[in-house]
Design an enzyme around this catalytic site. Sequence first.
Site, PDB file in Angstrom:
ATOM      1  N   SER A  93      -4.377  15.224 -74.078  1.00 16.11           N
ATOM      2  CA  SER A  93      -4.102  15.818 -75.397  1.00 16.11           C
ATOM      3  C   SER A  93      -5.328  15.576 -76.271  1.00 16.11           C
ATOM      4  O   SER A  93      -6.116  14.658 -75.997  1.00 16.11           O
ATOM      5  CB  SER A  93      -2.883  15.105 -76.007  1.00 16.11           C
ATOM      6  OG  SER A  93      -2.806  15.321 -77.387  1.00 16.11           O
ATOM      7  N   TYR A  98       2.474   7.552 -77.635  1.00 16.50           N
ATOM      8  CA  TYR A  98       2.080   8.830 -77.022  1.00 16.50           C
ATOM      9  C   TYR A  98       0.553   8.986 -77.015  1.00 16.50           C
ATOM     10  O   TYR A  98      -0.044   9.278 -75.970  1.00 16.50           O
ATOM     11  CB  TYR A  98       2.728   9.997 -77.772  1.00 16.50           C
ATOM     12  CG  TYR A  98       2.296  11.350 -77.268  1.00 16.50           C
ATOM     13  CD1 TYR A  98       2.733  11.816 -76.032  1.00 16.50           C
ATOM     14  CD2 TYR A  98       1.423  12.161 -78.004  1.00 16.50           C
ATOM     15  CE1 TYR A  98       2.336  13.052 -75.548  1.00 16.50           C
ATOM     16  CE2 TYR A  98       1.021  13.394 -77.532  1.00 16.50           C
ATOM     17  CZ  TYR A  98       1.471  13.840 -76.304  1.00 16.50           C
ATOM     18  OH  TYR A  98       1.063  15.055 -75.822  1.00 16.50           O
TER      19      TYR A  98
HETATM   20  N1  LIG Z   1       2.982  20.975 -76.917  1.00 14.33           N
HETATM   21  C1  LIG Z   1       1.996  20.293 -77.466  1.00 14.33           C
HETATM   22  O1  LIG Z   1       1.763  20.379 -78.682  1.00 14.33           O
HETATM   23  C2  LIG Z   1       1.095  19.442 -76.574  1.00 14.33           C
HETATM   24  C3  LIG Z   1      -0.147  19.040 -77.087  1.00 14.33           C
HETATM   25  C4  LIG Z   1      -0.969  18.256 -76.283  1.00 14.33           C
HETATM   26  C5  LIG Z   1      -0.560  17.870 -75.029  1.00 14.33           C
HETATM   27  N2  LIG Z   1       0.650  18.272 -74.554  1.00 14.33           N
HETATM   28  C6  LIG Z   1       1.039  17.825 -73.219  1.00 14.33           C
HETATM   29  O2  LIG Z   1       1.334  18.948 -72.415  1.00 14.33           O
HETATM   30  C7  LIG Z   1       2.202  18.559 -71.357  1.00 14.33           C
HETATM   31  C8  LIG Z   1       3.309  19.589 -71.239  1.00 14.33           C
HETATM   32  O3  LIG Z   1       4.101  19.538 -72.411  1.00 14.33           O
HETATM   33  P1  LIG Z   1       4.681  20.848 -73.101  1.00 14.33           P
HETATM   34  O4  LIG Z   1       4.051  20.970 -74.421  1.00 14.33           O
HETATM   35  O5  LIG Z   1       4.640  21.984 -72.192  1.00 14.33           O
HETATM   36  O6  LIG Z   1       6.175  20.321 -73.389  1.00 14.33           O
HETATM   37  P2  LIG Z   1       7.594  20.779 -72.859  1.00 14.33           P
HETATM   38  O7  LIG Z   1       7.823  22.221 -73.100  1.00 14.33           O
HETATM   39  O8  LIG Z   1       8.541  19.807 -73.503  1.00 14.33           O
HETATM   40  O9  LIG Z   1       7.522  20.515 -71.292  1.00 14.33           O
HETATM   41  C9  LIG Z   1       7.610  19.225 -70.752  1.00 14.33           C
HETATM   42  C10 LIG Z   1       7.908  19.328 -69.278  1.00 14.33           C
HETATM   43  O10 LIG Z   1       8.015  17.996 -68.749  1.00 14.33           O
HETATM   44  C11 LIG Z   1       9.255  17.875 -68.075  1.00 14.33           C
HETATM   45  N3  LIG Z   1       9.826  16.545 -68.241  1.00 14.33           N
HETATM   46  C12 LIG Z   1      10.183  15.927 -69.393  1.00 14.33           C
HETATM   47  N4  LIG Z   1      10.721  14.743 -69.120  1.00 14.33           N
HETATM   48  C13 LIG Z   1      10.725  14.612 -67.765  1.00 14.33           C
HETATM   49  C14 LIG Z   1      11.180  13.611 -66.878  1.00 14.33           C
HETATM   50  N5  LIG Z   1      11.776  12.486 -67.319  1.00 14.33           N
HETATM   51  N6  LIG Z   1      11.012  13.788 -65.553  1.00 14.33           N
HETATM   52  C15 LIG Z   1      10.433  14.929 -65.077  1.00 14.33           C
HETATM   53  N7  LIG Z   1       9.986  15.916 -65.861  1.00 14.33           N
HETATM   54  C16 LIG Z   1      10.136  15.754 -67.200  1.00 14.33           C
HETATM   55  C17 LIG Z   1      10.191  18.904 -68.726  1.00 14.33           C
HETATM   56  O11 LIG Z   1      11.176  19.333 -67.799  1.00 14.33           O
HETATM   57  P3  LIG Z   1      12.692  18.814 -67.740  1.00 14.33           P
HETATM   58  O12 LIG Z   1      13.168  18.647 -69.138  1.00 14.33           O
HETATM   59  O13 LIG Z   1      13.377  19.905 -66.975  1.00 14.33           O
HETATM   60  O14 LIG Z   1      12.622  17.549 -66.970  1.00 14.33           O
HETATM   61  C18 LIG Z   1       9.216  20.038 -68.996  1.00 14.33           C
HETATM   62  O15 LIG Z   1       9.096  20.837 -67.863  1.00 14.33           O
HETATM   63  C19 LIG Z   1       2.681  17.153 -71.703  1.00 14.33           C
HETATM   64  O16 LIG Z   1       1.968  16.212 -70.934  1.00 14.33           O
HETATM   65  C20 LIG Z   1       2.326  17.003 -73.164  1.00 14.33           C
HETATM   66  O17 LIG Z   1       2.097  15.668 -73.517  1.00 14.33           O
HETATM   67  C21 LIG Z   1       1.492  19.049 -75.307  1.00 14.33           C
END
Ligand SMILES: NC(=O)c1ccc[n+]([C@@H]2O[C@H](COP(=O)([O-])OP(=O)(O)OC[C@H]3O[C@@H](n4cnc5c(N)ncnc54)[C@H](OP(=O)(O)O)[C@@H]3O)[C@@H](O)[C@H]2O)c1
Length: 259
Positions: free
Chosen positions: A140, A153
């Site tokens: 991130s 985080y």
């Molecule tokens: N969105 C942002 O603003 C942002 C910014 C910087 C970095 N990121 C990073 O991008 C990555 C993806 O996040 P996203 O933004 O796409 O968020 P998201 O839409 O909430 O997706 C998160 C994914 O992780 C899975 N997950 C959550 N808890 C889990 C668990 N206990 N076991 C297995 N899988 C799990 C969820 O699936 P299930 O709920 O089905 O398990 C979902 O597929 C993350 O590493 C996040 O830190 C996001």
Amino acid sequence: MNNKTVLITGASSGIGYELAKVFAEKGYNIVLVARRENILNEMAEKILKCYGVKTKVIQKDLTKINAAKEVFNEVKKSNINIDILVNNAGIGSCGFFHEIELKKHIDTININITALTELTRLFVKDMIERKQGKILNVASTGAYQPGPIIAVYYATKAYVLSFSEAICNELKHYNITVTALCPGTTSTEFSKNAGKCDLKNAMNPRKVAEIAYDGLMKGKKVVVPGILNKFLVFLSKITPRSILANIVKKIQSNAIFKS
Ligand SMILES: NC(=O)c1ccc[n+]([C@@H]2O[C@H](COP(=O)([O-])OP(=O)(O)OC[C@H]3O[C@@H](n4cnc5c(N)ncnc54)[C@H](OP(=O)(O)O)[C@@H]3O)[C@@H](O)[C@H]2O)c1
């Protein structure tokens, strides 16, 4: 079809979901990992129908001890070689460190750090033997700053960035590339789950996935999607960390739900 296989954690929504579609469009077989099996099964069906590539669904809670090993064992049992590992699943919680339940902190560390490290260690052995492989670790822009109001985080993402850059250096001798993806705010389920409501300047997850794919294929060490995020990372590198902490605190305080 290129007959290569990518394993993507957190493939049921957001950036992981879009990455799965991008890889399928390029002809990769896909192993989809997350907790919501129904969504993964629907996705697998759609991907097979639209792109004709093979899929495998592994339902797993990556906060649990041994989850990574169980994922690895299921892949091995199915005789699948993983050519590309995408450690995308991640969670976070907004709020004062001392007010957030300890279990939430531990879960965040387990999924963002422990599972990512274990999966990398398990799958990289085969990549080394084959002298070929690619790893994409999702960090991130928060990896570049101390993160008051979202402390654990940001700290986990600093680990992901540092770890990825370090093993990238070690593994280049084996023809394995490691890319750290550092998105800024992106319109996914993440913010809602983390307790944030401010999605100002949020990027589209499809765009982030396309940029990530390009960077991974080029073997880039670090990919920061979007001009604004690149500029913020540059500022973070030249700003004293105590000042950065105050800025992040202000931004995060404004972003959390005030219910
Ligand atoms: N969105 C942002 O603003 C942002 C910014 C910087 C970095 N990121 C990073 O991008 C990555 C993806 O996040 P996203 O933004 O796409 O968020 P998201 O839409 O909430 O997706 C998160 C994914 O992780 C899975 N997950 C959550 N808890 C889990 C668990 N206990 N076991 C297995 N899988 C799990 C969820 O699936 P299930 O709920 O089905 O398990 C979902 O597929 C993350 O590493 C996040 O830190 C996001």
